[in-house]
Design an enzyme around this catalytic site. Structure first.
Site, PDB file in Angstrom:
ATOM      1  N   LYS A 130       0.864  -1.185   0.000  1.00  0.00           N
ATOM      2  CA  LYS A 130       0.000   0.000   0.000  1.00  0.00           C
ATOM      3  C   LYS A 130       0.892   1.224   0.000  1.00  0.00           C
ATOM      4  O   LYS A 130       1.952   1.224   0.626  1.00  0.00           O
ATOM      5  CB  LYS A 130      -0.874   0.028   1.258  1.00  0.00           C
ATOM      6  CG  LYS A 130      -1.980  -0.982   1.229  1.00  0.00           C
ATOM      7  CD  LYS A 130      -3.197  -0.458   1.990  1.00  0.00           C
ATOM      8  CE  LYS A 130      -4.295  -1.501   2.073  1.00  0.00           C
ATOM      9  NZ  LYS A 130      -4.518  -1.987   3.433  1.00  0.00           N
ATOM     10  N   HIS A 133       0.407   6.906   2.655  1.00  0.00           N
ATOM     11  CA  HIS A 133      -0.373   8.134   2.466  1.00  0.00           C
ATOM     12  C   HIS A 133      -0.479   8.924   3.764  1.00  0.00           C
ATOM     13  O   HIS A 133       0.014   8.479   4.804  1.00  0.00           O
ATOM     14  CB  HIS A 133      -1.744   7.822   1.877  1.00  0.00           C
ATOM     15  CG  HIS A 133      -2.622   7.007   2.780  1.00  0.00           C
ATOM     16  ND1 HIS A 133      -3.282   7.546   3.856  1.00  0.00           N
ATOM     17  CD2 HIS A 133      -2.918   5.694   2.774  1.00  0.00           C
ATOM     18  CE1 HIS A 133      -3.954   6.601   4.465  1.00  0.00           C
ATOM     19  NE2 HIS A 133      -3.753   5.469   3.829  1.00  0.00           N
ATOM     20  N   HIS A 136      -1.094   7.912   7.469  1.00  0.00           N
ATOM     21  CA  HIS A 136      -0.042   7.354   8.327  1.00  0.00           C
ATOM     22  C   HIS A 136       0.898   8.423   8.866  1.00  0.00           C
ATOM     23  O   HIS A 136       1.856   8.117   9.563  1.00  0.00           O
ATOM     24  CB  HIS A 136       0.764   6.301   7.570  1.00  0.00           C
ATOM     25  CG  HIS A 136       0.157   4.933   7.652  1.00  0.00           C
ATOM     26  ND1 HIS A 136       0.342   4.104   8.728  1.00  0.00           N
ATOM     27  CD2 HIS A 136      -0.653   4.265   6.820  1.00  0.00           C
ATOM     28  CE1 HIS A 136      -0.325   2.981   8.545  1.00  0.00           C
ATOM     29  NE2 HIS A 136      -0.940   3.052   7.391  1.00  0.00           N
TER      30      HIS A 136
END
Ligand code: ARG
Length: 568
Positions: A130, A133, A136
């Site tokens: 993932k 982004h 986080h």
């Protein structure tokens, strides 16, 4: 000088003189001292209300009598309606505080509070395949700030990136890669390519359910240790971590351990045995659970009916591993409040297991991140990647610097520090539990309570000191008796206690706010007072204050992970 201790000593002796006996220790008195909301009410205040009960006298009578009996205090003491207000002699106060700050240097505020104690910090904890982004961002920067703060207080810290690297989705990803992917594209495209494959897999599986069987088969292959499956999976991990490494590099963040969920594959067995032996496991429709109804929580699922372990199972094994490996005093989990229940459940299970050390585990939760008023959504494509955000911020900072300081030499480097500082500051400004809505114009402002503003203040103080050159005279601290200088002094004095409070509450925003306060106070002092005064004693005192403020501002910024900039 420890003014609190000094004042407490004075109060205790006055009590002995007036009432023959103190009835309280200097320590208790020191603990009861208050910081008045307004400096016009003194530097410290002692409320006499509790004494009133013991002495059976009205508080104002006590405060009057004590004020009359205090004679060794350097400054003024006033009795006001049951309060003893202490006004420390301003020159003495300034001289003591500034002297202490400068003597301690960059260590001012640090300590050995944590000597011999270890704190594990689980933060950032990204997921494989993932993109990193801005959802986080809080975990990453709050965790990093806390780590700096604990280090500063003398703890041994262990930073752990508890990778999300386990789950059936990885089987699907391998299946998709085998069907449509190729090595070169993924190497080049990184996580984005993996995400594309995954999205395509899910779309096609809707039409063609047989694909899901392939996904399951590949996941089983990972579980069984099939060589090809493991090789692909490890490679996905490497590619994701290379992507993330760029972000960590920009932020200056380093981890001691990347032991993630899969690391605990072979460490859950003994924990499950222990749960069973202690009679905590219950069968429930084939699954094995720990019933938590008594505590008003849904059950903690330990094993699914197909025998698979869960996120919670891994976290319980991880806590035990960390305890056995690091013998932590505290283990902090910097994770969004969406996982409040998860942590309550696993902490309760650990308590039921009788793991006494688990008391040191704490969920340091924080709010959600949105972007210019919109919630983030991967599905709707409303997502902001952290690397893009940081790079954009750096580019914007560079633009502003080019315009405002065309002569600055290392513009790129400063832009990097300011751009990153703006984002980090914004993320750490509010109480962590508050949601963060990211707006460009607010983050990159050089005037408001922002990172650039504090960095600019630091650069301004640095520039004053460069201009001042060598100081020849002894400082005359009576030049720091004015309200502007005193405000700076007071903030400097409060710094060590503030660092400790930030650690106790796991709340870096206290330090962020402090940098804004200190910057404001220093700028006011800078505008109102002539630092390079003709009176050399006054000049020396104001330079000393500037040095102390600059140094403490620099320390505070570094604690929250922001670079202090010499020139801007
Ligand atoms: N990877 C998880 C997520 O992105 C966070 C993991 C937090 N740490 C833990 N020990 N559970 O939501």
């Amino acid at each position: 000088m420890d003014f609190k201790a000094l004042i407490a000593g004075e109060i205790v002796s006055a009590l002995e003189v007036v009432y023959g006996e103190a009835g309280v220790t200097a320590e208790v008195v020191a603990g009861a001292l208050e910081l008045p909301p307004d400096p016009s009410m003194g530097d410290y205040a002692y409320p006499c209300f509790r004494l009133a009960k013991v002495l059976r006298k009205a508080p104002p009578m006590i405060s009057d009598a004590l004020a009359g009996a205090i004679d060794g205090f350097p400054g003024r003491v006033e009795s006001v309606k049951g309060y003893l207000n202490f006004y420390i002699d301003r020159a003495l106060y300034a001289g003591e505080v500034v002297g202490e700050v400068l003597a301690a240097g960059e260590q001012y505020g640090s300590g050995t509070d944590g000597a011999g104690k270890t704190v594990c910090l689980d933060y950032s904890s990204i997921n494989i395949a993932k993109r990193f982004h801005i959802g986080h961002l809080p975990s990453t920067i709050i965790g990093n700030a806390l780590r700096n703060i604990y280090d500063f207080l003398g703890y041994r810290t262990v930073s752990i990136n508890h990778l999300g690297d386990w789950g059936t989705q990885f089987g699907k990803m391998i299946a998709a890669y085998k069907l449509w992917g190729d090595r070169e594209t993924v190497e080049k495209g990184g996580v984005d390519e993996m995400v594309k494959l995954y999205v395509r897999f899910n779309a096609e599986a809707k039409e063609n359910p047989a694909l899901d069987d392939q996904g399951r088969a590949w996941f089983k292959a990972i579980e069984d240790g099939n060589e090809e499956a493991l090789a692909i999976f490890e490679w996905f991990k490497r590619v994701t971590l290379e992507d993330a490494a760029r972000v960590y590099e920009i932020l200056g963040i380093r981890f001691d351990s990347y032991a993630g969920e899969s690391f605990y594959n072979d460490k859950m067995g003994p924990v499950i045995d222990e749960l069973r032996e202690k009679g905590l496991l219950k069968k429930d429709q084939g699954a094995e659970i720990v019933d938590l109804e008594q505590w008003g929580m849904p059950p903690a699922i330990i094993l699914r009916s197909d025998g698979a372990t869960l996120y919670a199972t891994r976290d319980i094994a991880a806590a035990k591993y960390r305890h056995d490996t690091y013998d932590f005093a505290k283990c902090l989990y910097v994770v969004a409040y969406q996982q409040d229940l998860h942590f309550k459940q696993i902490f309760k299970v650990m308590e039921l297991l009788g793991w006494d050390w688990a008391k040191g585990c704490e969920h340091v939760n924080f709010g959600m991140v949105s972007y210019e008023g919109q919630t983030l959504s991967t599905r709707e494509g409303r997502i902001v990647y952290l690397e893009d955000l940081l790079n954009q911020s750096i580019a914007k900072a560079l633009e502003i610097i080019r315009e405002k300081s065309p002569d600055l030499e290392n513009k790129e480097e400063v832009a990097r520090q300011v751009g990153v500082g703006a984002v980090v500051y914004y993320g750490l400004y509010n109480n962590r539990i508050k949601d963060v809505d990211f707006w460009w114009d607010r983050a990159l402002n050089f005037d408001g309570e922002t990172g650039p503003y504090c960095q600019y203040t630091y650069a301004r103080a640095s520039s004053v000191l460069r201009k001042a050159g060598e100081v020849s005279a002894e400082p005359d601290y009576s030049a720091l008796s004015d309200a502007e200088a005193q405000d700076v002094v007071r903030l400097l004095e409060q710094f060590p206690a503030l660092v400790r409070e930030a650690a106790n509450r796991n709340e870096p925003s206290l330090i962020t706010r402090y940098t804004a306060e200190l910057s404001k106070a220093f700028n006011k002092f800078y505008y109102e007072r002539r630092i390079l005064d003709d009176d050399l004693g006054a000049r020396a005192a104001r330079i000393a204050l500037t040095k102390a403020a600059r140094q403490t501002l620099g320390t505070a910024l570094r604690l929250i992970g922001i670079a202090a900039t010499e020139r801007m």
